[in-house]
Design an enzyme around this catalytic site. Structure first.
Site, PDB file in Angstrom:
ATOM      1  N   GLY A 102       5.117  -2.160  -8.332  1.00 33.47           N
ATOM      2  CA  GLY A 102       4.613  -3.146  -7.394  1.00 33.47           C
ATOM      3  C   GLY A 102       3.278  -3.696  -7.824  1.00 33.47           C
ATOM      4  O   GLY A 102       2.870  -3.558  -8.985  1.00 33.47           O
ATOM      5  N   GLY A 105       0.952  -0.161  -7.824  1.00 34.22           N
ATOM      6  CA  GLY A 105       1.397   1.108  -8.386  1.00 34.22           C
ATOM      7  C   GLY A 105       2.885   1.128  -8.627  1.00 34.22           C
ATOM      8  O   GLY A 105       3.560   0.097  -8.594  1.00 34.22           O
ATOM      9  N   VAL A 107       6.780   2.854  -7.780  1.00 33.16           N
ATOM     10  CA  VAL A 107       7.541   3.346  -6.634  1.00 33.16           C
ATOM     11  C   VAL A 107       8.671   4.232  -7.131  1.00 33.16           C
ATOM     12  O   VAL A 107       9.390   3.874  -8.076  1.00 33.16           O
ATOM     13  CB  VAL A 107       8.105   2.180  -5.796  1.00 33.16           C
ATOM     14  N   ASP A 219       2.254 -13.206   1.551  1.00 33.13           N
ATOM     15  CA  ASP A 219       2.996 -12.920   0.317  1.00 33.13           C
ATOM     16  C   ASP A 219       4.500 -12.924   0.564  1.00 33.13           C
ATOM     17  O   ASP A 219       5.232 -12.108   0.004  1.00 33.13           O
ATOM     18  CB  ASP A 219       2.558 -11.575  -0.264  1.00 33.13           C
TER      19      ASP A 219
END
Length: 476
Positions: A102, A105, A107, A219
């Site tokens: 993402g 970081g 997932v 977003d």
């Protein structure tokens, strides 16, 4: 029972290896958020041996959310009950496979160790050591936003675990991936009107909930819309959100509705029925909670979805979400965004300068869809649909006519290529949906069984009567 002294957080190997195929649910699209991190988290490190268990903290959610019988909460409660300090730690989880990367970081799909009925979670792992101070503030923003949410179309933060320089967020796992990947499996990368209306309605309700909390999403795009195992949506990635004050209002709205009724008239001895149109005034009470005073000058988001006021850098409010909602509708219908250019710079110029949006499809329902998109893609946010009274104005549009909004969660997800749905048989357990052919066979088997029992009872009754008369006859 797990021995808490054996699986120490200091011994947790964060180098993830799995025999399963590494499947990513993050789209391979080049589109990315402008505030996206250049993070290349290798996850091949081990936590420093100098770290003690006392430096590892966990803040599992203590409130019971609306999904009362959710097996996720059952697993969480069981794990925390068995834990020596009543908290969740990384040692309680087993990583299954890497799902994707993402903005901040990586997932992973994981489940709790020693759980009799393993339930899948998504574990978002963020390495704070490789992030700038601004990116770390985005991490805290996302964690704060997630902790506020309690909605079927938004993720639940089951726990936040901080261990050494890692921050881990435990949220829902969506096995159907993201909507962008689903679109790429369709003919011409587009969906028919009916599925578009279904996904748009659920996204609209999710945005309405966020705005009611004073949260501007900023977003919205298919990559951030995940599909749950039952086919319903879940918005993700809240690191670009910002919060503002919101004052809920409850107003009565008057509007005129044209109706028709049959009226019988006699002409030449015959009886004919004619339609008579008349107008009637209705008063409808509406709840609205739109952060109309929200304001920010940060330039964040995905370039193809940026609103003109955001591109111009003059400041923006919650209207950027309704612009993005219009772009989202267009992409589902046409497989591309309306202002896309050869480069990102050209796309941004098109957003600011182009006034006309091309519509080519003429299938049923496109007239209403075209009208809604044009009202959402108004460059002046003061005149844009949704900016004054939020989602209520959009819900009333003809494109969504017939939708019973209080029952939106009960609508059946569409049958489209690449979407594997599961239905809940009863609380806490999930089973695969029954196919029409199998359903027909089950009904046949059930009716055959009932008919057999009915015949058996009739035969038994006749035999019983015969025995009775035979006995009475003998007695007589």
């Amino acid at each position: 029972m797990e021995d808490d002294g054996y699986y120490l957080d200091t011994d947790l190997d964060l180098s993830f290896t799995s025999t399963a195929t590494d499947r990513t649910f993050t789209s391979s699209s080049a589109r990315s958020s402008l505030a996206r991190s250049s993070l290349t988290l290798s996850f091949n490190d081990r936590l420093s041996t100098a770290t003690t268990p006392s430096t590892t903290t966990s803040s599992a959610a203590t409130t019971l959310h609306h999904r009362r019988y959710d097996p996720h909460w059952t697993s969480i409660r069981a794990a925390t009950t068995l834990s020596s300090d009543g908290r969740l730690h990384l040692r309680h989880f087993k990583l299954v496979r890497h799902l994707g990367t993402g903005n901040l970081g990586r997932v992973f799909l994981c489940h709790l160790r020693d759980c009799p009925n393993p339930t899948g979670f998504a574990l978002k792992v963020i390495d704070r050591d490789v992030l700038t101070a601004k990116k770390i503030s985005h991490v805290e923003t996302e964690a704060e936003i997630l902790s506020l949410l309690d909605h079927p179309f938004l993720p639940t933060l089951y726990a936040r675990i901080d261990a050494s320089h890692y921050t881990c967020l435990l949220i829902d796992y969506c096995p159907n991936g993201d909507l962008h990947s689903l679109l790429r499996k369709q003919p011409n990368n587009r969906l028919p009107i009916s599925p578009v209306r279904f996904f748009a309605a659920e996204v609209l309700v999710a945005l309405e909930y966020l705005h009611a909390l004073g949260i501007v999403y900023r977003d919205l795009k298919p990559e951030n819309i995940l599909i749950r195992e039952d086919g319903h949506i879940m918005l993700s990635d809240f690191d670009l959100c910002f919060k503002a004050d919101v004052v809920p209002t409850f107003r009565s709205r008057r509007f005129r509705r044209t109706s028709s009724s049959p009226r019988k008239t006699r002409r030449g001895g015959g009886c004919f029925s004619t339609e008579v149109e008349y107008e009637r005034e209705e008063i409808v009470a509406e709840f609205a909670a739109e952060p109309v005073t929200a304001f920010s000058k940060s330039c964040v988001g995905t370039h193809e979805y940026l609103a003109p006021e955001l591109v111009a850098g003059n400041g923006h409010g919650s209207g950027v979400d309704w612009w993005a909602f219009g772009i989202f509708l267009y992409e589902m219908l046409y497989g591309t965004t309306p202002f896309k250019g050869g480069t990102k710079e050209q796309t941004l110029r098109n957003i600011v300068s182009n006034d006309d949006v091309a519509f080519t499809l003429e299938e049923e329902g496109m007239v209403e869809a075209k009208d809604l998109i044009e009202k959402l893609l108004v460059k002046d946010p003061r005149k844009r649909l949704g900016c004054a009274r939020g989602a209520q104005d959009i819900k009333r549009h003809e494109f969504f006519e017939g939708i019973k909004w209080p029952l939106i969660r009960n609508y059946k997800p569409p049958e489209i290529r690449g979407l594997v749905k599961k239905t809940k048989a009863h609380a806490g357990h999930v089973t695969a949906a029954v196919t029409p052919r199998r359903n027909k066979w089950l009904w046949w088997a059930l009716s055959h069984l009932l008919r057999s029992k009915s015949l058996s009872k009739s035969s038994s009754k006749i035999q019983s009567n015969n025995n009775y008369y035979h006995y009475v006859g003998k007695k007589l």
